[in-house]
Design an enzyme around this catalytic site. Structure first.
Site, PDB file in Angstrom:
ATOM      1  CG  ASP A 136      -1.972  -0.977   1.293  1.00  0.00           C
ATOM      2  OD1 ASP A 136      -2.497  -1.510   0.133  1.00  0.00           O
ATOM      3  OD2 ASP A 136      -2.539  -1.104   2.485  1.00  0.00           O
ATOM      4  CG  MET A 137       1.785   5.633  -1.808  1.00  0.00           C
ATOM      5  SD  MET A 137       3.666   5.056  -1.671  1.00  0.00           S
ATOM      6  CE  MET A 137       4.247   4.501  -3.331  1.00  0.00           C
ATOM      7  CD  GLN A 166      -0.650   8.080  -2.314  1.00  0.00           C
ATOM      8  OE1 GLN A 166       0.533   8.635  -2.405  1.00  0.00           O
ATOM      9  NE2 GLN A 166      -0.944   7.790  -1.156  1.00  0.00           N
ATOM     10  NE  ARG A 187      -4.665  -1.522  -4.475  1.00  0.00           N
ATOM     11  CZ  ARG A 187      -4.352  -2.080  -2.969  1.00  0.00           C
ATOM     12  NH1 ARG A 187      -3.844  -1.001  -2.303  1.00  0.00           N
ATOM     13  NH2 ARG A 187      -4.170  -3.286  -2.608  1.00  0.00           N
ATOM     14  N   GLY A 191      -5.765   8.578  -3.505  1.00  0.00           N
ATOM     15  CA  GLY A 191      -4.852   9.051  -2.483  1.00  0.00           C
ATOM     16  C   GLY A 191      -5.744   9.467  -1.305  1.00  0.00           C
ATOM     17  CB  THR A 229     -11.729   4.642  -8.406  1.00  0.00           C
ATOM     18  OG1 THR A 229     -12.382   5.996  -8.186  1.00  0.00           O
ATOM     19  CG2 THR A 229     -12.081   3.851  -9.692  1.00  0.00           C
ATOM     20  NE  ARG A 292     -11.209   4.567   3.270  1.00  0.00           N
ATOM     21  CZ  ARG A 292     -10.124   4.274   2.969  1.00  0.00           C
ATOM     22  NH1 ARG A 292      -9.356   3.219   3.685  1.00  0.00           N
ATOM     23  NH2 ARG A 292      -9.147   4.985   2.276  1.00  0.00           N
TER      24      ARG A 292
HETATM   25  C1  LIG Z   1      -8.641  -1.412  -3.154  1.00  0.00           C
HETATM   26  C2  LIG Z   1      -8.115   0.116  -2.899  1.00  0.00           C
HETATM   27  C3  LIG Z   1      -6.948   0.046  -2.293  1.00  0.00           C
HETATM   28  C4  LIG Z   1      -6.626   1.373  -1.645  1.00  0.00           C
HETATM   29  N1  LIG Z   1      -5.220   1.646  -1.525  1.00  0.00           N
HETATM   30  C5  LIG Z   1      -4.707   2.836  -0.928  1.00  0.00           C
HETATM   31  C6  LIG Z   1      -3.453   3.158  -0.620  1.00  0.00           C
HETATM   32  O1  LIG Z   1      -2.576   2.192  -0.780  1.00  0.00           O
HETATM   33  N2  LIG Z   1      -3.017   4.496  -0.570  1.00  0.00           N
HETATM   34  C7  LIG Z   1      -3.777   5.505  -0.582  1.00  0.00           C
HETATM   35  O2  LIG Z   1      -3.582   6.632  -0.375  1.00  0.00           O
HETATM   36  N3  LIG Z   1      -5.358   5.162  -0.997  1.00  0.00           N
HETATM   37  C8  LIG Z   1      -5.506   4.035  -1.105  1.00  0.00           C
HETATM   38  N4  LIG Z   1      -7.062   3.711  -1.491  1.00  0.00           N
HETATM   39  C9  LIG Z   1      -7.731   5.045  -1.116  1.00  0.00           C
HETATM   40  C10 LIG Z   1      -7.949   5.863  -2.216  1.00  0.00           C
HETATM   41  O3  LIG Z   1      -6.851   6.575  -2.541  1.00  0.00           O
HETATM   42  C11 LIG Z   1      -9.290   6.854  -2.169  1.00  0.00           C
HETATM   43  O4  LIG Z   1      -9.006   7.587  -0.972  1.00  0.00           O
HETATM   44  C12 LIG Z   1     -10.634   6.332  -2.171  1.00  0.00           C
HETATM   45  O5  LIG Z   1     -10.714   5.193  -2.745  1.00  0.00           O
HETATM   46  C13 LIG Z   1     -11.604   7.026  -2.511  1.00  0.00           C
HETATM   47  O6  LIG Z   1     -11.622   7.885  -3.794  1.00  0.00           O
HETATM   48  P1  LIG Z   1     -12.570   7.398  -5.035  1.00  0.00           P
HETATM   49  O7  LIG Z   1     -11.358   6.726  -6.367  1.00  0.00           O
HETATM   50  O8  LIG Z   1     -13.207   6.165  -4.587  1.00  0.00           O
HETATM   51  O9  LIG Z   1     -13.285   8.621  -5.538  1.00  0.00           O
HETATM   52  P2  LIG Z   1     -13.839   9.798  -4.676  1.00  0.00           P
HETATM   53  O10 LIG Z   1     -13.957  10.725  -5.833  1.00  0.00           O
HETATM   54  O11 LIG Z   1     -13.433  10.087  -3.462  1.00  0.00           O
HETATM   55  O12 LIG Z   1     -15.312   8.730  -4.352  1.00  0.00           O
HETATM   56  C14 LIG Z   1     -16.308   8.594  -5.552  1.00  0.00           C
HETATM   57  C15 LIG Z   1     -17.653   7.923  -4.967  1.00  0.00           C
HETATM   58  O13 LIG Z   1     -17.212   6.724  -4.069  1.00  0.00           O
HETATM   59  C16 LIG Z   1     -17.973   6.697  -2.935  1.00  0.00           C
HETATM   60  N5  LIG Z   1     -16.959   6.743  -2.038  1.00  0.00           N
HETATM   61  C17 LIG Z   1     -15.555   6.944  -1.712  1.00  0.00           C
HETATM   62  N6  LIG Z   1     -15.077   6.603  -0.761  1.00  0.00           N
HETATM   63  C18 LIG Z   1     -16.227   6.413   0.159  1.00  0.00           C
HETATM   64  C19 LIG Z   1     -16.308   5.995   1.535  1.00  0.00           C
HETATM   65  N7  LIG Z   1     -15.159   6.103   2.361  1.00  0.00           N
HETATM   66  N8  LIG Z   1     -17.616   5.815   2.139  1.00  0.00           N
HETATM   67  C20 LIG Z   1     -18.513   5.786   1.198  1.00  0.00           C
HETATM   68  N9  LIG Z   1     -18.531   5.922  -0.192  1.00  0.00           N
HETATM   69  C21 LIG Z   1     -17.373   6.404  -0.696  1.00  0.00           C
HETATM   70  C22 LIG Z   1     -18.920   7.928  -3.043  1.00  0.00           C
HETATM   71  O14 LIG Z   1     -20.161   7.307  -3.813  1.00  0.00           O
HETATM   72  C23 LIG Z   1     -18.162   8.863  -3.981  1.00  0.00           C
HETATM   73  O15 LIG Z   1     -18.894   9.699  -4.363  1.00  0.00           O
HETATM   74  C24 LIG Z   1      -7.577   2.609  -2.107  1.00  0.00           C
HETATM   75  C25 LIG Z   1      -8.778   2.386  -2.190  1.00  0.00           C
HETATM   76  C26 LIG Z   1      -9.210   1.506  -2.932  1.00  0.00           C
HETATM   77  C27 LIG Z   1     -10.601   1.267  -3.476  1.00  0.00           C
END
Ligand SMILES: Cc1cc2nc3c(=O)[nH]c(=O)nc-3n(C[C@H](O)[C@H](O)[C@H](O)COP(=O)(O)OP(=O)(O)OC[C@H]3O[C@@H](n4cnc5c(N)ncnc54)[C@H](O)[C@@H]3O)c2cc1C
Length: 312
Positions: A136-137, A166, A187, A191, A229, A292
């Site tokens: 993970d980052m 990210q 992946r 971020g 995402t 989250r």
């Molecule tokens: C499998 C996976 C691994 C990840 N690993 C890392 C990592 O190693 N390092 C890192 O910095 N980040 C990681 N992340 C988190 C990532 O960086 C984002 O913070 C997170 O995925 C929210 O961004 P989004 O792309 O979903 O888009 P956004 O534009 O933030 O969200 C799009 C839509 O998704 C839904 N959504 C998003 N988050 C939530 C939530 N918490 N609760 C409910 N609904 C939500 C909502 O409907 C929102 O409108 C990971 C995410 C995933 C899915």
């Protein structure tokens, strides 16, 4: 702007001892407790049960034993041993062979060489058991060292290993080009951390635009890309890019977090795409949980309702 403000706010309350105490006491107590929406449980057995259910819905899993920012070599060694035990438990239970971990959990803040040794111990066990391991980052002070460790291990032949980039960080587009060139597995995420303007796009629109550009580079030039995402716009764009470039659905996967957008997860499976669900578990769930909440402040309402419900 709102995005930045909410990340800052949650970063601050994540340091609140009172909230941590309340959450820890009530968040995971019962199957209906509020933290269980995002965290599969405190034990490997609970996580494996959740993984079985996810697999039953036609999806793959990656398991994350929560933990980060470890401050002693003893704790880093313990986390390493725990990860090896998780691999063994997953093998025994017959669930998908894929784990995600953080370098600060393996002692990166204490001693880099020990953290690499610990990672190698996990990788050796993982390789024999046919596991894929994703690093993970974490936040930007760790970007350079994480990528350096990743590339070094890759060059030493650890190819069942992937990393995360990210789109929030300015540097990530060139990091992606470099990793694509040596064949590494990325992946792509937006971020999760609050970052200074000096290193990251302050506006969400720019993070999204960078994600869209990186998506294109990853699908066309990447190796087993993971598109992580919940954003329907990015998911649709990924599908379009893949179609336009004749990249078959088996050649990439979507990844989403446990408990987030289950509707989208199922829709993609029905449409014939590979989906992997990231399943976090363990006792050290508070920082993950706060990230989250920071992503979607609406989640706070159900937490407050949960705390009131459990204490009332
Ligand atoms: C499998 C996976 C691994 C990840 N690993 C890392 C990592 O190693 N390092 C890192 O910095 N980040 C990681 N992340 C988190 C990532 O960086 C984002 O913070 C997170 O995925 C929210 O961004 P989004 O792309 O979903 O888009 P956004 O534009 O933030 O969200 C799009 C839509 O998704 C839904 N959504 C998003 N988050 C939530 C939530 N918490 N609760 C409910 N609904 C939500 C909502 O409907 C929102 O409108 C990971 C995410 C995933 C899915």
């Amino acid at each position: 702007m709102l995005d930045r403000a909410s990340k800052t706010f949650f970063h601050l309350i994540a340091q609140s001892r009172t909230l941590k105490k309340l959450s820890s006491r009530y968040g995971m107590r019962k199957p209906s407790s509020f933290a269980r929406r995002f965290i599969a449980g405190e034990t490997a057995a609970e996580a494996i049960e959740a993984a079985g259910a996810v697999e039953g819905r036609g999806m793959a899993v990656t398991m994350d034993l929560l933990g980060e920012s470890v401050t002693s070599l003893g704790k880093a060694d313990a986390a390493t041993g725990d990860y090896v035990a998780v691999i063994d438990a997953m093998v025994a239970a017959g669930v998908g062979r894929n784990i995600s971990l953080k370098l600060t959990q393996l002692g990166l803040d204490v001693d880099k060489a020990s953290a690499i040794d610990n990672l190698r111990k996990i990788l050796e066990r993982a390789e024999t058991a046919g596991f894929f391991v994703r690093i993970d980052m974490e936040n930007s002070p760790y970007t350079e060292v994480t990528l350096e460790i990743y590339e070094t291990l890759w060059r030493h032949g650890y190819h069942h290993l992937g990393v995360v980039l990210q789109s929030a960080l300015y540097r990530s587009e060139s990091d992606l080009a470099a990793i694509n060139a040596f064949g590494g597995h990325v992946r792509l995420v937006k971020g999760a951390y609050k970052e200074p303007k000096a290193v990251a796009h302050p506006k969400k629109a720019d993070v999204d635009a960078a994600y869209a550009r990186m998506l294109r580079a990853l699908i066309i030039n990447g190796h087993d890309p993971a598109i992580a995402t919940h954003d329907p716009v990015m998911i649709e764009l990924a599908r379009t890019i893949a179609r336009e470039h004749n990249v078959a659905p088996e050649r990439f996967e979507f990844q989403m977090l446990y408990g987030v957008r289950r509707d989208l997860q199922s829709m993609l499976v029905k449409a014939g795409y590979r989906v992997r669900v990231y399943i976090p578990f363990g006792r050290e769930w508070f920082p993950y949980f706060m990230r989250r909440l920071g992503e979607r402040p609406a989640n706070v309402t159900f937490v407050i309702r949960g705390i009131l419900g459990e204490t009332g």
